[in-house]
Design a protein around this motif. Sequence first.
Motif, PDB file in Angstrom:
ATOM      1  N   MET A 183      57.443 117.151  30.451  1.00 55.48           N
ATOM      2  CA  MET A 183      57.023 115.882  31.035  1.00 55.48           C
ATOM      3  C   MET A 183      55.956 116.157  32.078  1.00 55.48           C
ATOM      4  O   MET A 183      56.122 117.044  32.910  1.00 55.48           O
ATOM      5  CB  MET A 183      58.210 115.184  31.706  1.00 55.48           C
ATOM      6  CG  MET A 183      59.282 114.768  30.751  1.00 55.48           C
ATOM      7  SD  MET A 183      60.693 114.050  31.580  1.00 55.48           S
ATOM      8  CE  MET A 183      61.505 115.480  32.254  1.00 55.48           C
ATOM      9  N   LYS A 184      54.871 115.358  32.041  1.00 56.23           N
ATOM     10  CA  LYS A 184      53.817 115.547  33.022  1.00 56.23           C
ATOM     11  C   LYS A 184      54.317 115.043  34.380  1.00 56.23           C
ATOM     12  O   LYS A 184      54.855 113.947  34.475  1.00 56.23           O
ATOM     13  CB  LYS A 184      52.571 114.781  32.586  1.00 56.23           C
ATOM     14  CG  LYS A 184      51.348 115.090  33.401  1.00 56.23           C
ATOM     15  CD  LYS A 184      50.082 114.505  32.749  1.00 56.23           C
ATOM     16  CE  LYS A 184      48.966 114.457  33.759  1.00 56.23           C
ATOM     17  NZ  LYS A 184      48.552 113.091  34.110  1.00 56.23           N
ATOM     18  N   VAL A 185      54.134 115.829  35.416  1.00 52.75           N
ATOM     19  CA  VAL A 185      54.671 115.456  36.729  1.00 52.75           C
ATOM     20  C   VAL A 185      53.658 114.706  37.596  1.00 52.75           C
ATOM     21  O   VAL A 185      54.006 113.666  38.157  1.00 52.75           O
ATOM     22  CB  VAL A 185      55.220 116.698  37.468  1.00 52.75           C
ATOM     23  CG1 VAL A 185      55.724 116.318  38.845  1.00 52.75           C
ATOM     24  CG2 VAL A 185      56.337 117.335  36.670  1.00 52.75           C
ATOM     25  N   PRO A 186      52.381 115.142  37.741  1.00 53.50           N
ATOM     26  CA  PRO A 186      51.469 114.392  38.625  1.00 53.50           C
ATOM     27  C   PRO A 186      51.147 113.012  38.064  1.00 53.50           C
ATOM     28  O   PRO A 186      51.324 112.770  36.871  1.00 53.50           O
ATOM     29  CB  PRO A 186      50.199 115.258  38.663  1.00 53.50           C
ATOM     30  CG  PRO A 186      50.571 116.555  38.083  1.00 53.50           C
ATOM     31  CD  PRO A 186      51.716 116.323  37.169  1.00 53.50           C
ATOM     32  N   TYR A 187      50.667 112.115  38.947  1.00 59.56           N
ATOM     33  CA  TYR A 187      50.399 110.729  38.543  1.00 59.56           C
ATOM     34  C   TYR A 187      49.350 110.688  37.443  1.00 59.56           C
ATOM     35  O   TYR A 187      48.353 111.366  37.532  1.00 59.56           O
ATOM     36  CB  TYR A 187      49.932 109.924  39.763  1.00 59.56           C
ATOM     37  CG  TYR A 187      49.680 108.468  39.495  1.00 59.56           C
ATOM     38  CD1 TYR A 187      50.753 107.625  39.259  1.00 59.56           C
ATOM     39  CD2 TYR A 187      48.403 107.975  39.469  1.00 59.56           C
ATOM     40  CE1 TYR A 187      50.531 106.285  39.013  1.00 59.56           C
ATOM     41  CE2 TYR A 187      48.176 106.638  39.217  1.00 59.56           C
ATOM     42  CZ  TYR A 187      49.249 105.794  38.990  1.00 59.56           C
ATOM     43  OH  TYR A 187      49.041 104.456  38.740  1.00 59.56           O
TER      44      TYR A 187
ATOM     45  N   TYR B  16      57.295 119.506  33.849  1.00 56.08           N
ATOM     46  CA  TYR B  16      58.694 119.914  33.907  1.00 56.08           C
ATOM     47  C   TYR B  16      59.331 119.529  32.582  1.00 56.08           C
ATOM     48  O   TYR B  16      59.323 118.349  32.213  1.00 56.08           O
ATOM     49  CB  TYR B  16      59.425 119.230  35.070  1.00 56.08           C
ATOM     50  CG  TYR B  16      60.919 119.374  34.999  1.00 56.08           C
ATOM     51  CD1 TYR B  16      61.516 120.605  35.228  1.00 56.08           C
ATOM     52  CD2 TYR B  16      61.732 118.301  34.651  1.00 56.08           C
ATOM     53  CE1 TYR B  16      62.887 120.751  35.124  1.00 56.08           C
ATOM     54  CE2 TYR B  16      63.099 118.438  34.556  1.00 56.08           C
ATOM     55  CZ  TYR B  16      63.670 119.668  34.788  1.00 56.08           C
ATOM     56  OH  TYR B  16      65.020 119.821  34.675  1.00 56.08           O
TER      57      TYR B  16
END
Lengths: 163, 176
Positions: B172-176, B169
């Motif tokens: 920015m990386k969203v998943p952990y 998003y």
Amino acid sequence: MGLLDKEFNDDNIVITKVEDLLNWARLSSLWQMSFGLACCAIEMMATSASHYDFDRFGVIPRPSPRQADIIIISGTVTLKMATRIKRLYEQMPDPKYIISMGSCSNCGGPYWEHGYHVLKGVDRVIPVDVYVPGCPPRPEALLDGLLKLQDKIRNESLVKKAV
Amino acid sequence: MKTVEELFDLVKAKFGDAILQMNTSLPKETVIEVSPEAVAEISWYLRDDEELKFDNLMLLTGLDDENGEKVKLEDGTTEIKGGTLSVVYHLESMAIGHKLVLKTSTPRETPEVESVARVWACADWHEREAYDMFGIIFKNHPDLRRILMPYDWEAGYPLRKDYKNPEFYQGMKVPY
């Protein structure tokens, strides 16, 4: 370097290195940006209050990023907030420092898997100096984090990078 | 004070086919199911009638019934086709003291429900939340925007059972 007053020999003459003087000045008055996100902010406020007294380390709240030296990311960083945090950080003048307080801002905390709205660690948008673990950390832990940051600043150099 | 059965008979007599059924099989509360087009009309009646006076909307929430056909996609995730999304209304009369639960179901592909934001002003933000989380369109809502997620969120509606979080998003990386 010890405290500057150890360098007093006689009368009013201080002999020290420029580097040490700058570092001492910086670490002794870390103005903190007034900024809280979630439950960690409550602990941060408790740390600022009279019982734990952040002020004795020179930390006073400053409600403007342009006049702040340190930002404590105290709480869950949502994706919506992350863009704002980045902008606030960019408005702060150098030298600037970041303490990431609590599990949420360290790595996403309890939201690490199903938190569709949470940034999994504030270090994905801004560079963190000290991570304080806890959920939320006790005021003592935050104070320890601040002392760690002061140690880091104490070893800074004008010519080589701090470790 | 009226019981749910009395309330059901009253609205059934007035609105007829728009009142679908009364569900008494739930453990806690009896739910009256109504049709999505008639929600606003029924709400005006429930609020303004002298014997009912439902002056307080305690809660409005969206619900994914997960009753459609589950289709396995090539990447291993599932998608739900068909079925319904629901909206649940918890009403209370502070003047009289009785309570009522309404529920309305709408097709998953075209989820449209009449807005009650003009009946109870507090429904405004509740409906925005239901829209934000489930994608339910509230017709005649004064300002139907996302309320919790960012305005430019394009990955869908997070509380739907077949929701998939995006990789990124705004860089920015969203998943952990």
